[in-house]
Design a protein around this motif. Sequence first.
Motif, PDB file in Angstrom:
ATOM      1  N   LEU A 168     -19.958 -28.875 -96.318  1.00  0.00           N
ATOM      2  CA  LEU A 168     -19.139 -27.828 -95.898  1.00  0.00           C
ATOM      3  C   LEU A 168     -18.660 -27.989 -94.324  1.00  0.00           C
ATOM      4  O   LEU A 168     -19.589 -28.224 -93.444  1.00  0.00           O
ATOM      5  CB  LEU A 168     -20.090 -26.529 -95.947  1.00  0.00           C
ATOM      6  N   LEU A 169     -17.583 -27.959 -94.186  1.00  0.00           N
ATOM      7  CA  LEU A 169     -16.868 -28.273 -93.087  1.00  0.00           C
ATOM      8  C   LEU A 169     -15.815 -27.466 -92.682  1.00  0.00           C
ATOM      9  O   LEU A 169     -14.788 -27.078 -93.009  1.00  0.00           O
ATOM     10  CB  LEU A 169     -16.045 -29.847 -92.949  1.00  0.00           C
ATOM     11  N   ASP A 170     -16.122 -26.837 -91.124  1.00  0.00           N
ATOM     12  CA  ASP A 170     -15.068 -25.847 -90.696  1.00  0.00           C
ATOM     13  C   ASP A 170     -14.267 -26.489 -89.730  1.00  0.00           C
ATOM     14  O   ASP A 170     -14.588 -26.555 -88.458  1.00  0.00           O
ATOM     15  CB  ASP A 170     -16.128 -24.644 -90.222  1.00  0.00           C
ATOM     16  N   GLU A 171     -12.999 -26.669 -90.029  1.00  0.00           N
ATOM     17  CA  GLU A 171     -11.876 -27.371 -89.103  1.00  0.00           C
ATOM     18  C   GLU A 171     -12.602 -28.584 -88.573  1.00  0.00           C
ATOM     19  O   GLU A 171     -12.583 -28.766 -87.232  1.00  0.00           O
ATOM     20  CB  GLU A 171     -11.398 -26.347 -88.332  1.00  0.00           C
ATOM     21  N   ILE A 194     -13.834 -27.694 -97.304  1.00  0.00           N
ATOM     22  CA  ILE A 194     -13.213 -27.990 -95.877  1.00  0.00           C
ATOM     23  C   ILE A 194     -12.166 -26.861 -95.487  1.00  0.00           C
ATOM     24  O   ILE A 194     -11.155 -26.734 -95.990  1.00  0.00           O
ATOM     25  CB  ILE A 194     -12.574 -29.200 -95.548  1.00  0.00           C
ATOM     26  N   ALA A 195     -12.397 -26.031 -94.274  1.00  0.00           N
ATOM     27  CA  ALA A 195     -11.278 -24.983 -93.917  1.00  0.00           C
ATOM     28  C   ALA A 195     -10.639 -25.739 -92.915  1.00  0.00           C
ATOM     29  O   ALA A 195     -11.148 -26.849 -92.079  1.00  0.00           O
ATOM     30  CB  ALA A 195     -12.129 -23.935 -93.225  1.00  0.00           C
ATOM     31  N   THR A 196      -9.173 -25.815 -92.903  1.00  0.00           N
ATOM     32  CA  THR A 196      -8.535 -26.699 -92.370  1.00  0.00           C
ATOM     33  C   THR A 196      -7.114 -26.210 -92.060  1.00  0.00           C
ATOM     34  O   THR A 196      -6.451 -25.365 -92.911  1.00  0.00           O
ATOM     35  CB  THR A 196      -8.284 -28.184 -92.682  1.00  0.00           C
ATOM     36  N   HIS A 197      -6.510 -26.309 -90.974  1.00  0.00           N
ATOM     37  CA  HIS A 197      -4.952 -26.167 -90.787  1.00  0.00           C
ATOM     38  C   HIS A 197      -4.272 -27.650 -90.720  1.00  0.00           C
ATOM     39  O   HIS A 197      -2.894 -27.673 -90.551  1.00  0.00           O
ATOM     40  CB  HIS A 197      -4.884 -25.573 -89.393  1.00  0.00           C
ATOM     41  N   ASN A 198      -5.029 -28.604 -91.230  1.00  0.00           N
ATOM     42  CA  ASN A 198      -4.480 -29.758 -91.077  1.00  0.00           C
ATOM     43  C   ASN A 198      -3.702 -30.302 -92.514  1.00  0.00           C
ATOM     44  O   ASN A 198      -3.938 -30.301 -93.399  1.00  0.00           O
ATOM     45  CB  ASN A 198      -5.595 -30.860 -90.740  1.00  0.00           C
ATOM     46  N   ALA A 199      -2.376 -30.633 -92.453  1.00  0.00           N
ATOM     47  CA  ALA A 199      -1.660 -30.888 -93.558  1.00  0.00           C
ATOM     48  C   ALA A 199      -2.123 -32.135 -94.299  1.00  0.00           C
ATOM     49  O   ALA A 199      -2.126 -32.158 -95.495  1.00  0.00           O
ATOM     50  CB  ALA A 199      -0.331 -31.013 -93.117  1.00  0.00           C
ATOM     51  N   ALA A 200      -2.379 -33.315 -93.426  1.00  0.00           N
ATOM     52  CA  ALA A 200      -3.086 -34.466 -94.008  1.00  0.00           C
ATOM     53  C   ALA A 200      -4.263 -34.055 -94.782  1.00  0.00           C
ATOM     54  O   ALA A 200      -4.702 -34.882 -95.857  1.00  0.00           O
ATOM     55  CB  ALA A 200      -3.323 -35.359 -93.052  1.00  0.00           C
ATOM     56  N   ALA A 201      -5.041 -33.374 -94.187  1.00  0.00           N
ATOM     57  CA  ALA A 201      -6.420 -32.900 -94.824  1.00  0.00           C
ATOM     58  C   ALA A 201      -6.170 -32.266 -96.390  1.00  0.00           C
ATOM     59  O   ALA A 201      -6.678 -32.498 -97.360  1.00  0.00           O
ATOM     60  CB  ALA A 201      -7.407 -32.189 -94.027  1.00  0.00           C
TER      61      ALA A 201
END
Length: 220
Positions: free
Chosen positions: A163-166, A195-202
């Motif tokens: 569980l990964l937050d950004e 995974i919480a992310t703002h990252n488009a690649a992720a």
Amino acid sequence: MSVLEARELYRFFHSGEEEVKALRGVDLTVAAGEMIALVGPSGSGKSTLLHCLAGLDEPDGGAVYVMGQPMSRQSEIIKTKFRAKYFGVMRQKDNLISHLSVAENLLMVQVLAPQPNSSHQKNILDRIGIGKRANSLPAQLSGGELARAGLAVAMVCHPKILLLDEPTGEVDSETEADILNLLSDFQIDGGAIVIATHNAAAAKRASRVITMKDGKISND
Ligand code: ADP
Ligand code: MG
């Protein structure tokens, strides 16, 4: 079988007269080998959902099930055992104990959550690209190294669920690529990731992208 399931999760916070509805009926099922990217604007409830999934926060309504067993509203001891047995958790920050070196931080997890197949510290730190920083204190690390060390702590005991937050929030592009490659390997080996992310690649690597809006999963 689902490794992790959230049913009808609600979470409310109160500040003075105001009530913030951080989660408003979230359902989520995570299968082994799946990477779910939680996206959505700041304040939409991503971190609150991750904290409830990890048993670090208690939902006000609904429940979380881990390997089919209820985790919500259990004692802290039981929730801690669930975390130790199944989860690797990386929060947005403060993943390391500040007065312990990177290697000591890993040792701490290995002692508290012993697993038969726990990685050798040097192997995992080399694999994550900070083998040379094993004896450094968190304050001596760069942002990218801190993220790598936080991931090493989350992964050292070979959890079933990450569980990964950004995790790629404030890292350089090389660290970002290394982290995403490690997550792909983890997933290929059958691990589940939220995974919480703002990252488009992720988000692009994810098997499913879930958009949160105002505490709900948005179907728009
Ligand atoms: P995200 O991670 O998507 O940015 P959060 O889950 O952090 O969103 O926050 C969702 C909402 O809940 C926000 O309005 C935030 O201010 C509020 N919130 C989160 N944690 C707390 C807390 N401990 N106390 C009060 N309000 C909180
Ligand atoms: Mg957040």
